[in-house]
Design a protein around this motif. Structure first.
Motif, PDB file in Angstrom:
ATOM      1  N   UNK A  78      35.683  29.193  32.870  1.00 16.81           N
ATOM      2  CA  UNK A  78      34.492  28.578  33.494  1.00 16.81           C
ATOM      3  C   UNK A  78      34.860  27.379  34.378  1.00 16.81           C
ATOM      4  N   UNK A  79      35.866  26.617  33.952  1.00 13.27           N
ATOM      5  CA  UNK A  79      36.232  25.401  34.698  1.00 13.27           C
ATOM      6  C   UNK A  79      36.743  25.707  36.104  1.00 13.27           C
TER       7      UNK A  79
ATOM      8  N   UNK B  80      36.231  28.984  37.638  1.00 19.10           N
ATOM      9  CA  UNK B  80      35.303  29.911  38.293  1.00 19.10           C
ATOM     10  C   UNK B  80      34.170  29.164  38.982  1.00 19.10           C
ATOM     11  N   UNK B  81      33.808  28.009  38.445  1.00 20.55           N
ATOM     12  CA  UNK B  81      32.688  27.270  39.017  1.00 20.55           C
ATOM     13  C   UNK B  81      33.125  25.998  39.736  1.00 20.55           C
TER      14      UNK B  81
ATOM     15  N   UNK C 211      35.558  26.524  42.486  1.00 15.24           N
ATOM     16  CA  UNK C 211      36.398  27.089  43.530  1.00 15.24           C
ATOM     17  C   UNK C 211      37.867  27.108  43.153  1.00 15.24           C
TER      18      UNK C 211
ATOM     19  N   UNK D 147      31.897  37.743  32.555  1.00 20.68           N
ATOM     20  CA  UNK D 147      31.452  38.539  33.703  1.00 20.68           C
ATOM     21  C   UNK D 147      32.497  38.570  34.820  1.00 20.68           C
ATOM     22  N   UNK D 148      32.545  39.685  35.503  1.00 23.17           N
ATOM     23  CA  UNK D 148      33.450  39.839  36.631  1.00 23.17           C
ATOM     24  C   UNK D 148      33.220  38.810  37.729  1.00 23.17           C
ATOM     25  N   UNK D 149      32.004  38.269  37.846  1.00 21.69           N
ATOM     26  CA  UNK D 149      31.807  37.274  38.919  1.00 21.69           C
ATOM     27  C   UNK D 149      32.568  35.981  38.663  1.00 21.69           C
ATOM     28  N   UNK D 150      33.168  35.842  37.496  1.00 21.24           N
ATOM     29  CA  UNK D 150      33.947  34.632  37.212  1.00 21.24           C
ATOM     30  C   UNK D 150      35.448  34.858  37.450  1.00 21.24           C
ATOM     31  N   UNK D 151      35.827  36.096  37.736  1.00 28.02           N
ATOM     32  CA  UNK D 151      37.245  36.468  37.748  1.00 28.02           C
ATOM     33  C   UNK D 151      37.650  36.878  39.159  1.00 28.02           C
ATOM     34  N   UNK D 152      38.774  36.375  39.641  1.00 33.01           N
ATOM     35  CA  UNK D 152      39.249  36.789  40.963  1.00 33.01           C
ATOM     36  C   UNK D 152      40.152  38.006  40.890  1.00 33.01           C
TER      37      UNK D 152
END
Lengths: 553, 553
Positions: free
Chosen positions: B177-178, B180-181, B183, B206-211
């Motif tokens: 989280x640190x 992913x949110x 940049x 969730x995939x939206x947190x993972x590059x």
């Protein structure tokens, strides 16, 4: 991995019961999407008498469609619920008790409803488990208060139950996890349902944690709790802000901090770019913040004071400004802010140099409370940040600066500052002999008096008279004398022998404005980097959009 | 919401930099799926010199494919990294420093590598930011140690980057989280990549947190850190366990607690169904736990002692047992356990009645440390749970029982118990005059001595001699005398005048086994509900599968 069907029924009662309830509402839903019109019926099937129900009333965001529906269930079917709520803020939260739907309450904060809670308690309609700080309440969700049902709010969901909570994430993930991973039932109201995950700005909570989503009739209610109009900041706030900057922030090199609600701290935020700048403190103090996105912090951000801000929750009107400053705020891949109250409280507890708070009452030892007669307002997050976390093991300059001995086992201290005017509205003393909280605690049958911040956790008291450096006190008596010396003409202040003031000043135990190089004559509104919300909008390059009720210019 | 393209470059440097780096590795990936063979090249593009990199070395789970790859990057391209790691546990973690790839380290725990860290520090190849407890380290990720890159491990991912972390969730969501949110860039190694979210047992992150996700060559390494073989439990452990149950758990009505690693607490777990049962304590004490899934807790669970267990991490071999007991453990919809170190530590800090720990050294005031000469082992989570959380405002019977005054503003206390044999291996005294930590701190240039649990946070010391109820001490001198009275023939114990013991016993300040109704003669291995791992397997109905190295029966 044993599938549900093969589980020993003796060890999977929660899962069996969950399956039973879910089956009862399948006909009211399309997959995880519940029909809005059937929400009352659905809640009557999903919730059983005596259940523990975590209901999302937060500091700002309210699962109001669900709490409204819960208030309309048939009390013959759903009753004696044990509600667990971070914040009790809406009238229907208490209707639940009046109608017998709920019976017991564990909570953290009750602003507008604090009077009614006290009344219901007295009438025997409500029983209080305990009043907690936010982190404690979350912690108990994973120990002895695991919820059977969790009712939360989000901006958007897709048809698989994935949630977008965006800038107002607040408490939601922490509440949901406790039920999603212990065979509890999770229902989320959302403002909008989209078809696919790809149509969500981002996923904040995975659909595998959510049982049902339901579209609410209206977007959930959001309270702009942290908006302070600079026009209401008075010269005394500015004088105190100047003392805070010189006598505390500069002296101890405070680099990371939390500010709460209030004109005192709003004044500090607004004179950083003027007074603070002139003192050459930019880049030296106030770099990292745990804070809601206060509009009054905009000038300091725009002037380059602020390196990072992590937020408990969002603030209405600040969405576009925050999204346009991703180097400062925590934002997602979609550009909108991510808040998280649990993580922000954790940061405010364990990692920052300084907590600064205000209070309605403080006694001669520095104990303070916002509980006054007839009101059970709760604690929120302040006590969690307003104490020295004794599990902390990393050092920072400010933290080390509070060591007063040369014991090799000495440890540093978090700065816990109480910043209060000695009188409220010019007539009601803030510093009193005995806190009302003692009597309220006794009358309400609480095991302890509801003290917000304990005196022995307070390191500094700052009034318009001066600063008492309480962490330097060598005895309880000296501590009392120091506090009395800055307590003005309150009853506590009147106990102070003015002849002792000179000694306390000389020893550096208290400081008056002149000891800090603060000129009283300079404490005028001209020091404010913004004098109105209109000024803040200008500073923000028109990105800040104050809510209608504040738009009076 | 301003899209990236419209952002003022002055306020979106992190996002621009992230986009730049992601573009450099697009050709090595299929969407978010990085090719395993290209991992070293990818890390060379994704990580820049001087970056803050959070690398998932946890108490148990290791992102070892990624740490191995990082150790193989070209130090001319990637160097001077600032590593942030909950646990430094693998040889390659320190190769990073030897090769100049990393330079600075912030961490919480270093078990097997503690000697080498001290050596690298001395050689000037490694610089320590600070040694933290877990919660502090997480907190700083959201304040002043926000990572540029986070490297983590999960069991499975789908092609959109959704992660299944299952029973070994541990620190992963909190680290991710640190970045992913803010940049930052998130790369996850996984044991298996599936095509669709529907093929994952559940989504934990969730995939939206993972590059990027990348399939590792081997499943990630998991350390069975909390498995204790009952065969190694000695009568002295059983004697101390009996005293703990009678003199602390029963006396104060301890309903919720944490046990750490160790034979002392394993002995307590194993005599609950025998000794505890006989005392009629089932359902009265030890109901709610924050704990890794200890195999030695199986008999107590099977006998109906335990109502809930929330876990920091998983334990190798316990997967099927935990999945088969969902009424006790936190499990997901797929049936497998969910652990979460941040939430479990939070619960262990704020919600439980009692923390009980062990240590390698304790001084005459009760200060303790596991740091001994030449080793920088760090703190882990113990200090976070081993102190009285002064932000706690809810009461419990045990917590209230520690109040020793009738001050209406008095508050309760968490029980912090140190349970130690006075000598280790019969020769090395545990209770010493000065902690080695004082000298280690000085020699390593640390701002403070690395004390694990501070004496003024300890409420009870339990040795094979008896219990000192330190929270009752009315002075520092009395505290010393109480501790010395149970310190046996250690140097500290020898300072004690045996004539004083009778007074301390009469006043209830210390208790010997006979004062507690504990018969020394009864302290035999026959009290253990399971005497071997094979017994535990039997108790578990064959669901527990001990790791190979423990299968010696």
């Amino acid at each position: 991995m044993p599938a549900s069907a093969q589980l020993d029924p003796q060890w999977s009662k929660r899962r069996t019961e969950k399956s039973r309830r879910l089956a009862l509402v399948r006909h009211l839903a399309d997959g995880p999407v519940l029909r809005s019109d059937d929400i009352v019926t659905a809640l009557e099937e999903l919730i059983a008498p005596g259940d523990r129900v975590a209901l999302e009333g937060n500091n700002q965001k309210q699962a109001d469609f669900l709490s409204g529906a819960l208030a309309r269930v048939n009390p013959a079917k759903v009753n004696r619920l044990h509600l667990i709520m971070p914040s009790v803020s809406r009238p229907e939260h208490l209707e639940l008790f009046e109608r017998g739907i709920a019976r017991k309450l564990d909570f953290s904060y009750a602003g507008a409803q604090s009077l009614r809670i006290a009344q219901l308690l007295q009438d025997g309609l409500l029983e209080i488990g305990a009043i907690h700080t936010y982190l404690e309440l979350y912690a108990r969700l994973y120990l002895d208060l695991t919820p059977n049902v969790v009712l939360v709010a989000a901006f958007k969901a897709d048809r698989q139950g994935n949630l977008y909570t965006g800038a107002s994430t607040e408490d939601t993930p922490t509440l949901v996890e406790a039920a999603a991973f212990r065979d509890g039932i999770v229902v989320a109201q959302v403002n909008q349902i989209v078809d696919d995950p790809g149509q969500l700005p981002r996923v904040d909570i995975p659909g595998s944690w959510i049982d049902f989503v339901v579209q609410s009739e209206q977007p959930f209610f959001l309270e702009p709790l942290f908006t302070r109009d600079p026009r209401l900041i008075k010269p005394v706030h500015i004088l105190m802000a100047m003392m805070a900057i010189r006598g505390i922030y500069e002296r101890h090199q405070v680099q990371s901090l939390n500010h709460g609600i209030g004109f005192n701290t709003a004044a500090i935020e607004l004179i950083l770019p003027t007074y603070g700048e002139r003192l050459g403190l930019k880049g030296k103090i106030c770099k990292h913040w745990t804070l809601n996105p206060h509009p009054t912090l905009i000038p300091a951000i725009e002037s380059g004071w602020v390196k990072s801000v992590h937020c408990f929750g969002g603030e209405l009107g600040m969405e576009d400004y925050v999204a346009a400053r991703p180097d400062i705020f925590f934002t997602g891949r979609d550009g909108s802010m991510r808040s998280n109250r649990a993580l922000c409280q954790l940061t405010g507890q364990y990692a920052i140099d300084l907590f600064i708070g205000s209070t309605l009452q403080m006694d001669g030892l520095g104990n303070s409370s916002t509980v006054t007669r007839g009101r059970l307002s709760g604690f929120g997050g302040a006590p969690n940040m307003g104490h020295d976390p004794r599990g902390r093991r990393h050092a920072s300059p400010a933290w080390l600066d509070l060591i007063e001995t040369d014991d090799p086992l000495a440890r540093g201290k978090k700065l816990v500052v109480q910043m209060v005017e000695t009188f409220q509205n010019g007539s009601q003393p803030t510093i009193v002999e005995t806190l009302d909280a003692v009597e309220v605690g006794r009358a309400s049958g609480m095991p302890l008096a509801p003290v917000m911040i304990y005196g022995d956790d307070v390191t500094h008291v700052l009034t318009e008279e001066g600063i008492a450096y309480l962490y330097k006190a060598r005895s309880l008596e000296q501590r009392k004398a120091m506090l009395a010396a800055v307590a003005g003409v309150t009853p506590v202040g009147m106990t102070h022998d003015p002849a002792g003031t000179a000694d306390l000043r000389r020893e550096g135990l208290i400081a008056l404005p002149e000891d800090l190089g603060v000129q009283r004559s300079e404490a005028t509104r001209s020091l404010l980097a913004a004098k109105s919300l209109a000024d803040l909008v200008l500073w923000s390059d028109d990105l800040y959009a104050p809510p209608a009720r504040f738009r009076s210019w």
